[in-house]
Motif scaffolding. Structure first.
Motif, short mmCIF file in Angstrom:
data_model
loop_
_atom_site.label_atom_id
_atom_site.label_comp_id
_atom_site.label_asym_id
_atom_site.label_seq_id
_atom_site.Cartn_x
_atom_site.Cartn_y
_atom_site.Cartn_z
N ALA A 191 0.85 -1.20 0.00
CA ALA A 191 0.00 0.00 0.00
C ALA A 191 0.88 1.24 0.00
O ALA A 191 1.94 1.26 0.62
CB ALA A 191 -0.89 -0.01 1.24
N PRO A 192 0.43 2.30 -0.66
CA PRO A 192 1.22 3.54 -0.63
C PRO A 192 1.25 4.14 0.78
O PRO A 192 0.29 4.04 1.52
CB PRO A 192 0.47 4.48 -1.59
CG PRO A 192 -0.81 3.83 -1.95
CD PRO A 192 -0.76 2.39 -1.51
N ALA B 6 3.92 9.81 0.14
CA ALA B 6 3.24 10.28 -1.08
C ALA B 6 3.12 11.81 -1.08
O ALA B 6 3.33 12.45 -2.10
CB ALA B 6 1.86 9.64 -1.19
N LEU B 7 2.84 12.37 0.09
CA LEU B 7 2.74 13.83 0.17
C LEU B 7 4.07 14.49 -0.17
O LEU B 7 4.13 15.48 -0.89
CB LEU B 7 2.35 14.27 1.58
CG LEU B 7 0.87 14.24 1.97
CD1 LEU B 7 0.69 14.90 3.34
CD2 LEU B 7 0.01 14.94 0.93
N GLY B 8 5.15 13.92 0.35
CA GLY B 8 6.49 14.45 0.07
C GLY B 8 6.80 14.36 -1.43
O GLY B 8 7.37 15.28 -2.03
N GLN B 9 6.42 13.25 -2.02
CA GLN B 9 6.67 13.07 -3.46
C GLN B 9 5.80 14.05 -4.27
O GLN B 9 6.23 14.57 -5.29
CB GLN B 9 6.38 11.61 -3.86
CG GLN B 9 7.39 10.65 -3.22
CD GLN B 9 7.16 9.19 -3.57
OE1 GLN B 9 6.15 8.82 -4.17
NE2 GLN B 9 8.10 8.34 -3.17
N GLU C 230 5.34 5.83 -4.43
CA GLU C 230 4.06 5.58 -3.73
C GLU C 230 2.87 5.60 -4.70
O GLU C 230 1.90 4.88 -4.50
CB GLU C 230 3.87 6.60 -2.60
CG GLU C 230 5.00 6.56 -1.58
CD GLU C 230 5.39 5.13 -1.19
OE1 GLU C 230 4.57 4.43 -0.60
OE2 GLU C 230 6.53 4.72 -1.49
N PHE C 231 2.96 6.40 -5.74
CA PHE C 231 1.89 6.46 -6.73
C PHE C 231 1.92 5.22 -7.63
O PHE C 231 0.88 4.71 -8.06
CB PHE C 231 1.99 7.75 -7.55
CG PHE C 231 1.92 8.97 -6.68
CD1 PHE C 231 0.73 9.30 -6.05
CD2 PHE C 231 3.04 9.74 -6.42
CE1 PHE C 231 0.65 10.39 -5.19
CE2 PHE C 231 2.98 10.84 -5.58
CZ PHE C 231 1.78 11.17 -4.96
#
Ligand code: CIR
Length: 256
Positions: free
Chosen positions: A26-27, A32-35, A241-242
């Motif tokens: 799972a992401p 994910a926010l950082g990316q 993560e995406f």
């Protein structure tokens, strides 16, 4: 030249996004926010002004804004996603696009047509609309008819066994196409100069050309080298993560 990008912050519900690769896990929301932050910075470094929309918790895939509309400089076509869980994202995008386009310049793909922006490849000469599990013939015809009325050529092309057309190809510098094996000898793209992505780096066939720069996903050295060889500026953004829910670089923005 693109002036504007629209992105949407990933939702905390991201881990519930549709995926064909559950084995990747799972992401991670914070990562994910950082990316996503890094993606926004990369777009800004390419000279576009970025509008950041709020996360939509009820739509786990809603950061993949590319699928909700096809934007030209002075008009937009709202899509009708083939994934039922994503249909409601379009209404939210319509609200946002009203700040950029007059309402009589906002068109839409209607039932029984379905279309996701990930299937729409814009090249220097024409549009290609992928017929996939998400975009049907009726949806493709609706978009191609609008484009034809506006004097823009385009054609529908079958998508072989991948999520979207742009999962397997993207436009990079100088009008060239970066393609996976499936598209190496694909007749509709015969006229294009192509760069073949090594099989083990297939995910990186989805790069993002922005105003003479190419954003590439981090961790794919073969693709990075090939794109650097084109003589353009290359920026790298980690999208790990995406990727876990089938998202790539183009999916994360609408550019116009
Ligand atoms: C989906 O399956 O709809 C999302 N999990 C991923 C969408 C990726 N979008 C794109 O390639 N344009």
């Amino acid at each position: 030249m693109f002036r504007t990008a629209v992105v949407r912050r990933p939702a905390r519900s991201l881990a519930a996004g549709i995926t064909s690769s559950p084995h990747l896990g799972a992401p991670d929301y914070d990562r994910a926010l950082g990316q996503h932050d890094a993606y926004i910075r990369a777009l800004e470094a390419c000279g576009v002004s970025v509008t950041v929309l709020e996360a939509l918790e009820e739509f786990p895939d809603s950061c993949f804004v590319e699928d909700t509309a096809v934007c030209l400089r002075d008009r937009a076509v709202l899509s009708n996603p083939g994934a039922p869980s994503r249909t409601g994202e379009v209404e939210e995008m319509e609200r946002a696009l009203r700040s950029f386009f007059p309402s009589d310049r906002i068109y839409r793909i209607r039932e029984p047509g379905t279309l996701e922006g990930g299937d729409v490849l814009r090249t220097d000469t024409e549009f290609f609309v992928g017929l996939s599990g998400r975009t049907n013939k009726e949806g493709a015809i609706q978009l191609l008819t609008l484009l034809r009325d506006w004097g823009i050529p385009g054609q529908a092309v079958p998508v072989p066994g991948i999520l979207h057309l742009k999962t397997g190809m993207s436009l990079v510098h100088g009008g060239r196409l970066l393609v996976t094996e499936e598209f190496a000898d694909y007749p509709p793209f015969r006229a294009f100069e192509k760069i073949l992505v090594p099989t083990e780096e297939a995910y990186a066939a989805n790069c993002l050309w922005v105003n003479g720069n190419v954003i590439v996903p981090a961790g794919y050295p073969g693709v990075r080298r090939a794109v650097e060889g084109l003589g353009c500026r290359v920026l790298e953004v980690d999208t790990s993560e995406f990727r876990k829910i089938d998202g790539g670089l183009t999916c994360l923005s609408l550019l116009f």
